[in-house]
Scaffold this motif. Structure first.
Motif, PDB file in Angstrom:
ATOM      1  N   SER A  42      29.775  45.753  57.935  1.00 52.98           N
ATOM      2  CA  SER A  42      29.139  46.667  58.886  1.00 52.98           C
ATOM      3  C   SER A  42      27.668  46.889  58.549  1.00 52.98           C
ATOM      4  N   THR A  43      27.312  46.791  57.251  1.00 54.10           N
ATOM      5  CA  THR A  43      25.901  46.996  56.885  1.00 54.10           C
ATOM      6  C   THR A  43      25.136  45.679  56.921  1.00 54.10           C
ATOM      7  N   GLY A  44      25.866  44.560  56.906  1.00 56.28           N
ATOM      8  CA  GLY A  44      25.192  43.256  56.845  1.00 56.28           C
ATOM      9  C   GLY A  44      24.569  43.020  55.475  1.00 56.28           C
ATOM     10  N   LEU A  45      25.015  43.780  54.479  1.00 56.04           N
ATOM     11  CA  LEU A  45      24.475  43.619  53.122  1.00 56.04           C
ATOM     12  C   LEU A  45      25.440  42.727  52.339  1.00 56.04           C
ATOM     13  N   TYR A  46      25.101  41.449  52.267  1.00 58.66           N
ATOM     14  CA  TYR A  46      26.045  40.476  51.716  1.00 58.66           C
ATOM     15  C   TYR A  46      25.728  40.056  50.284  1.00 58.66           C
ATOM     16  N   ALA A  47      24.617  40.556  49.748  1.00 57.29           N
ATOM     17  CA  ALA A  47      24.205  40.067  48.423  1.00 57.29           C
ATOM     18  C   ALA A  47      24.365  41.139  47.355  1.00 57.29           C
ATOM     19  N   GLY A  48      25.461  41.906  47.471  1.00 55.49           N
ATOM     20  CA  GLY A  48      25.775  42.886  46.433  1.00 55.49           C
ATOM     21  C   GLY A  48      25.118  44.240  46.636  1.00 55.49           C
ATOM     22  N   GLU A  49      24.192  44.345  47.633  1.00 52.05           N
ATOM     23  CA  GLU A  49      23.453  45.608  47.792  1.00 52.05           C
ATOM     24  C   GLU A  49      24.374  46.752  48.210  1.00 52.05           C
ATOM     25  N   ALA A  50      25.468  46.408  48.929  1.00 58.76           N
ATOM     26  CA  ALA A  50      26.357  47.465  49.420  1.00 58.76           C
ATOM     27  C   ALA A  50      26.974  48.241  48.256  1.00 58.76           C
ATOM     28  N   LEU A  51      27.065  47.600  47.079  1.00 60.67           N
ATOM     29  CA  LEU A  51      27.644  48.289  45.919  1.00 60.67           C
ATOM     30  C   LEU A  51      26.830  49.514  45.532  1.00 60.67           C
ATOM     31  N   SER A  52      25.510  49.436  45.759  1.00 61.45           N
ATOM     32  CA  SER A  52      24.662  50.558  45.315  1.00 61.45           C
ATOM     33  C   SER A  52      25.005  51.834  46.091  1.00 61.45           C
ATOM     34  N   GLN A  53      25.622  51.666  47.277  1.00 60.17           N
ATOM     35  CA  GLN A  53      26.042  52.854  48.040  1.00 60.17           C
ATOM     36  C   GLN A  53      27.236  53.537  47.389  1.00 60.17           C
ATOM     37  N   LEU A  54      27.846  52.876  46.427  1.00 63.89           N
ATOM     38  CA  LEU A  54      29.039  53.424  45.771  1.00 63.89           C
ATOM     39  C   LEU A  54      28.757  53.899  44.350  1.00 63.89           C
ATOM     40  N   LEU A  55      27.468  53.876  43.979  1.00 61.71           N
ATOM     41  CA  LEU A  55      27.113  54.364  42.640  1.00 61.71           C
ATOM     42  C   LEU A  55      27.416  55.845  42.537  1.00 61.71           C
ATOM     43  N   MET A  56      27.750  56.325  41.332  1.00 58.57           N
ATOM     44  CA  MET A  56      28.052  57.754  41.137  1.00 58.57           C
ATOM     45  C   MET A  56      26.792  58.583  41.384  1.00 58.57           C
ATOM     46  N   HIS A 105      24.296  35.269  49.108  1.00 56.18           N
ATOM     47  CA  HIS A 105      25.358  36.273  49.072  1.00 56.18           C
ATOM     48  C   HIS A 105      25.928  36.386  47.660  1.00 56.18           C
ATOM     49  N   THR A 106      26.654  37.452  47.443  1.00 56.48           N
ATOM     50  CA  THR A 106      27.553  37.527  46.301  1.00 56.48           C
ATOM     51  C   THR A 106      28.947  37.417  46.900  1.00 56.48           C
ATOM     52  N   ASP A 107      29.934  37.095  46.099  1.00 57.17           N
ATOM     53  CA  ASP A 107      31.297  37.052  46.628  1.00 57.17           C
ATOM     54  C   ASP A 107      31.860  38.474  46.578  1.00 57.17           C
ATOM     55  N   ALA A 108      32.516  38.882  47.666  1.00 60.62           N
ATOM     56  CA  ALA A 108      33.023  40.270  47.765  1.00 60.62           C
ATOM     57  C   ALA A 108      34.376  40.384  47.081  1.00 60.62           C
ATOM     58  N   VAL A 109      34.468  39.830  45.873  1.00 65.43           N
ATOM     59  CA  VAL A 109      35.777  39.680  45.229  1.00 65.43           C
ATOM     60  C   VAL A 109      35.626  39.893  43.732  1.00 65.43           C
ATOM     61  N   PHE A 110      36.742  39.738  43.012  1.00 63.37           N
ATOM     62  CA  PHE A 110      36.674  39.806  41.550  1.00 63.37           C
ATOM     63  C   PHE A 110      36.225  38.442  40.990  1.00 63.37           C
ATOM     64  N   LEU A 111      37.022  37.406  41.232  1.00 61.60           N
ATOM     65  CA  LEU A 111      36.693  36.058  40.732  1.00 61.60           C
ATOM     66  C   LEU A 111      36.832  35.034  41.845  1.00 61.60           C
ATOM     67  N   THR A 112      36.002  34.000  41.775  1.00 59.24           N
ATOM     68  CA  THR A 112      36.125  32.854  42.691  1.00 59.24           C
ATOM     69  C   THR A 112      36.344  31.596  41.866  1.00 59.24           C
TER      70      THR A 112
END
Ligand SMILES: O=C(O)CCC(=O)C(=O)O
Ligand SMILES: [Fe+2]
Length: 297
Positions: free
Chosen positions: A283-297, A170-177
């Motif tokens: 909801s997508t089960g995408l825990y390794a940063g992949e969900a971010l690509s859905q937010l690309l411009m 996974h990646t952390d769904a946050v700014f810093l850990t």
């Protein structure tokens, strides 16, 4: 084993520390800090306090319900049988920390330890975020107002589980850990950027590990790297870790500051709300940063 860059927070007037922190954040998305300000004895007391919480009866643990999406107690599941965790939102508020302890009927010394550790580790994470901001020439960020989430992790490792994941990639769904790893039990591995190989993270007693998460990647307009990591079971021994997450801007809105956007580096991500992003990951089960690509411009 990966030897991660070690940043001495007491020597930050040295320009090299600033440069090393930024380089590590851009390449590894991860670094260690020493001289961070959390005394060794407090780290040990906190680990003992966390152990005490995991020994509570099941019905008491389940009182730790979600405040924001998926922020509360997680019992072991069929999919993730080795993992169990408590969550405390908002760890930057002493009132919320008190409320969490009251819900769990925490003993006085457990409560005092969690409160002191929350306060000290909050100071440390804000210090690191501020220094990271300065290393990118951003001087006017009020990271102190950003909400924080505490997570206490327990891995019920057994002989039969050796070689399996205690926590999936996974990646952390946050700014810093800010992570206090188990000082005795290893198992944390990070993905070498640009490859598909994981390396074990070398333990350094007394230090803390800093991970950059998805919000760092989006908020920095792609400058900072969200490190992929996992926890593997190596031995039949319980493992504990304590993570403090600095989540996202106070107004929940994630948008790169204009200083990080220019014609060479156009805006990469749509503006989004942090809580929506948490939901999107789950909801997508995408825990390794992949969900971010859905937010690309
Ligand atoms: O237990 C660890 O060392 C890592 C925990 C972690 O990755 C997390 O809480 O996000
Ligand atoms: Fe993590």
């Amino acid at each position: 084993m990966a030897t991660l860059p070690v940043i001495d927070l007491a020597e930050f007037s040295d320009q090299n520390q600033r440069k090393n922190m930024l380089e590590a954040s851009r390449y590894w998305g991860c670094f260690r800090v020493i001289n961070h300000g959390i005394p060794g004895p407090l780290q040990s007391q906190m680990k003992a306090a966390v152990r005490a919480l995991f020994n509570l009866p099941d019905d008491v643990k389940r009182r730790n319900t979600d405040i924001i999406y998926s922020s509360g107690y997680l019992a072991p599941t069929l999919k993730n049988p080795l993992y169990e965790g408590f969550g405390l939102y908002d760890a930057s508020s002493q009132t919320d920390v008190d409320a969490f302890c009251s819900l769990l009927d925490a003993q006085v010394h457990v409560r005092e330890t969690i409160k002191t550790y929350a306060q000290k580790s909050h100071e440390v994470i804000i210090n690191i975020a501020t220094k990271l901001g300065e290393s990118m020439d951003l001087k006017d960020q009020n990271f102190g107002a950003w909400p924080c989430h505490f997570r206490f992790n327990k891995y019920n490792f057994a002989q039969v589980s050796a070689g399996s994941n205690g926590l999936q990639i996974h990646t952390d769904a946050v700014f810093l850990t800010l992570l206090q790893e188990d000082e005795c039990v290893g198992g944390l591995e990070i993905l070498v950027p640009g490859s598909d190989s994981f390396v074990e993270v070398d333990p350094l007693p007394g230090s803390l590990l800093v991970n950059l998460g998805d919000i760092a990647q989006a908020w920095s307009n792609g400058l900072l790297h969200n490190v992929k990591h996992r926890v593997r079971c190596k031995d039949a021994i319980e493992r504990f870790s304590i993570a403090l997450f600095l989540l996202a801007p106070k107004d929940d809105k994630v948008e790169a500051p204009t200083a990080l956007v220019n014609s060479d580096r156009p805006r990469m991500y749509q503006t989004f709300f942090y809580n929506d992003y948490r939901k999107l990951r789950f909801s997508t089960g995408l825990y390794a940063g992949e969900a971010l690509s859905q937010l690309l411009m």
